[in-house]
Scaffold this motif. Structure first.
Motif, short mmCIF file in Angstrom:
data_model
loop_
_atom_site.label_atom_id
_atom_site.label_comp_id
_atom_site.label_asym_id
_atom_site.label_seq_id
_atom_site.Cartn_x
_atom_site.Cartn_y
_atom_site.Cartn_z
N TYR A 23 -31.84 -8.22 82.49
CA TYR A 23 -33.23 -8.55 82.17
C TYR A 23 -34.12 -8.03 83.29
CZ TYR A 23 -32.01 -12.49 85.16
OH TYR A 23 -31.56 -13.26 86.20
N GLY A 24 -35.34 -7.74 82.95
CA GLY A 24 -36.27 -7.18 83.92
C GLY A 24 -36.33 -5.67 83.76
N GLU A 25 -37.42 -5.11 84.23
CA GLU A 25 -37.71 -3.70 84.04
C GLU A 25 -36.60 -2.77 84.56
OE1 GLU A 25 -41.13 -0.52 85.37
OE2 GLU A 25 -41.65 -2.65 85.29
N ILE A 26 -36.06 -3.05 85.75
CA ILE A 26 -35.06 -2.16 86.34
C ILE A 26 -33.76 -2.14 85.55
CG2 ILE A 26 -34.05 -3.82 87.96
CD1 ILE A 26 -34.81 -0.34 89.10
N PHE A 27 -33.42 -3.25 84.89
CA PHE A 27 -32.16 -3.34 84.16
C PHE A 27 -32.30 -2.99 82.67
CE2 PHE A 27 -31.42 -6.22 87.78
CZ PHE A 27 -30.33 -5.58 88.31
N GLU A 28 -33.50 -2.82 82.17
CA GLU A 28 -33.72 -2.52 80.76
C GLU A 28 -32.93 -1.28 80.30
OE1 GLU A 28 -34.97 -3.55 77.09
OE2 GLU A 28 -35.37 -4.71 78.88
N PRO A 29 -32.92 -0.17 81.05
CA PRO A 29 -32.16 1.01 80.60
C PRO A 29 -30.67 0.75 80.45
CG PRO A 29 -33.69 1.62 82.35
CD PRO A 29 -33.69 0.12 82.27
N LEU A 30 -30.13 -0.24 81.18
CA LEU A 30 -28.70 -0.53 81.13
C LEU A 30 -28.28 -1.17 79.82
CD1 LEU A 30 -29.35 -0.11 84.18
CD2 LEU A 30 -27.48 -1.66 84.64
N LYS A 31 -29.23 -1.58 79.01
CA LYS A 31 -28.90 -2.12 77.69
C LYS A 31 -28.39 -1.02 76.76
CE LYS A 31 -31.98 -6.06 78.04
NZ LYS A 31 -33.14 -6.76 77.51
N ASN A 32 -28.71 0.22 77.10
CA ASN A 32 -28.18 1.37 76.36
C ASN A 32 -26.78 1.66 76.93
OD1 ASN A 32 -27.49 4.32 76.30
ND2 ASN A 32 -29.30 4.36 74.98
N MET A 33 -25.76 1.60 76.07
CA MET A 33 -24.38 1.72 76.54
C MET A 33 -24.12 3.05 77.25
SD MET A 33 -21.49 0.40 77.10
CE MET A 33 -21.14 -1.00 76.08
N ASP A 34 -24.68 4.14 76.76
CA ASP A 34 -24.46 5.43 77.41
C ASP A 34 -25.02 5.42 78.84
OD1 ASP A 34 -23.12 6.63 75.29
OD2 ASP A 34 -24.98 7.29 74.35
N TYR A 35 -26.16 4.79 79.02
CA TYR A 35 -26.74 4.70 80.36
C TYR A 35 -25.92 3.75 81.23
CZ TYR A 35 -30.21 4.91 84.02
OH TYR A 35 -30.84 5.13 85.22
N PHE A 36 -25.50 2.62 80.65
CA PHE A 36 -24.70 1.64 81.38
C PHE A 36 -23.43 2.28 81.95
CE2 PHE A 36 -21.50 -1.72 81.68
CZ PHE A 36 -22.18 -2.65 82.44
N LYS A 37 -22.80 3.14 81.18
CA LYS A 37 -21.57 3.80 81.61
C LYS A 37 -21.80 4.79 82.75
CE LYS A 37 -19.33 3.66 77.10
NZ LYS A 37 -18.81 4.51 76.00
N ASN A 38 -23.04 5.10 83.04
CA ASN A 38 -23.38 6.12 84.02
C ASN A 38 -23.56 5.53 85.42
OD1 ASN A 38 -23.97 8.72 84.84
ND2 ASN A 38 -26.14 8.56 84.35
N PHE A 39 -22.74 4.53 85.77
CA PHE A 39 -22.83 3.94 87.11
C PHE A 39 -21.96 4.73 88.08
CE2 PHE A 39 -19.12 1.86 85.32
CZ PHE A 39 -18.25 1.78 86.39
N ARG A 40 -22.20 4.48 89.36
CA ARG A 40 -21.35 5.08 90.40
C ARG A 40 -21.14 4.04 91.50
NH1 ARG A 40 -26.36 8.43 91.53
NH2 ARG A 40 -27.39 7.24 93.14
N LEU A 41 -20.16 4.29 92.31
CA LEU A 41 -19.89 3.43 93.46
C LEU A 41 -20.58 4.01 94.68
CD1 LEU A 41 -16.06 2.89 93.01
CD2 LEU A 41 -17.89 1.32 92.36
N ASN A 42 -21.23 3.14 95.44
CA ASN A 42 -21.70 3.56 96.75
C ASN A 42 -20.82 2.83 97.76
OD1 ASN A 42 -22.76 0.96 97.23
ND2 ASN A 42 -24.80 1.54 96.59
N HIS A 43 -21.21 2.75 98.99
CA HIS A 43 -20.36 2.12 100.00
C HIS A 43 -20.20 0.62 99.80
CE1 HIS A 43 -19.95 5.76 102.25
NE2 HIS A 43 -21.26 5.91 102.33
N PHE A 44 -21.10 0.00 99.04
CA PHE A 44 -21.10 -1.46 98.96
C PHE A 44 -20.96 -2.01 97.55
CE2 PHE A 44 -23.73 -0.17 102.58
CZ PHE A 44 -22.98 -0.72 103.60
N THR A 45 -21.45 -1.30 96.55
CA THR A 45 -21.52 -1.88 95.21
C THR A 45 -21.62 -0.80 94.15
OG1 THR A 45 -22.60 -3.66 93.94
CG2 THR A 45 -24.05 -2.15 95.15
N ILE A 46 -21.88 -1.21 92.91
CA ILE A 46 -22.11 -0.26 91.82
C ILE A 46 -23.61 -0.07 91.66
CG2 ILE A 46 -19.97 -0.67 90.57
CD1 ILE A 46 -21.46 -2.69 88.82
N GLU A 47 -24.01 1.14 91.27
CA GLU A 47 -25.42 1.41 91.10
C GLU A 47 -25.62 2.44 89.99
OE1 GLU A 47 -26.98 2.90 94.79
OE2 GLU A 47 -25.80 4.71 94.69
N TRP A 48 -26.82 2.46 89.46
CA TRP A 48 -27.19 3.38 88.38
C TRP A 48 -28.27 4.34 88.89
CZ3 TRP A 48 -25.36 -1.44 87.76
CH2 TRP A 48 -24.37 -1.63 86.80
#
Length: 67
Positions: A23-48
């Motif tokens: 929920y919230g503006e920054i997470f709205e695109p993650l409701k789209n499954m194709d976009y959600f799958k487009n995460f990556r790992l950084n040194h600390f966590t997952i990010e889009w």
């Protein structure tokens, strides 16, 4: 469902459904499954690509009572 399987440095493995957390503006695109799958790992966590991420402490403790 927006489930990610994570393995933490201490060996804890868990599957986390983040759907209720999108929920919230920054997470709205993650409701789209194709976009959600487009995460990556950084040194600390997952990010889009849009800068959305979750604190590693949040992910580690998420639904801790169910683990």
């Amino acid at each position: 469902m927006r489930i990610i399987k994570l393995k933490f440095n201490d060996g804890l493995e868990k599957r986390i459904d983040l759907e209720k957390e999108l929920y919230g503006e920054i997470f709205e695109p993650l409701k789209n499954m194709d976009y959600f799958k487009n995460f990556r790992l950084n040194h600390f966590t997952i990010e889009w690509p849009n800068g959305a991420d979750f604190a590693p402490e949040f992910l580690y403790n998420y639904n801790k009572e169910l683990v």
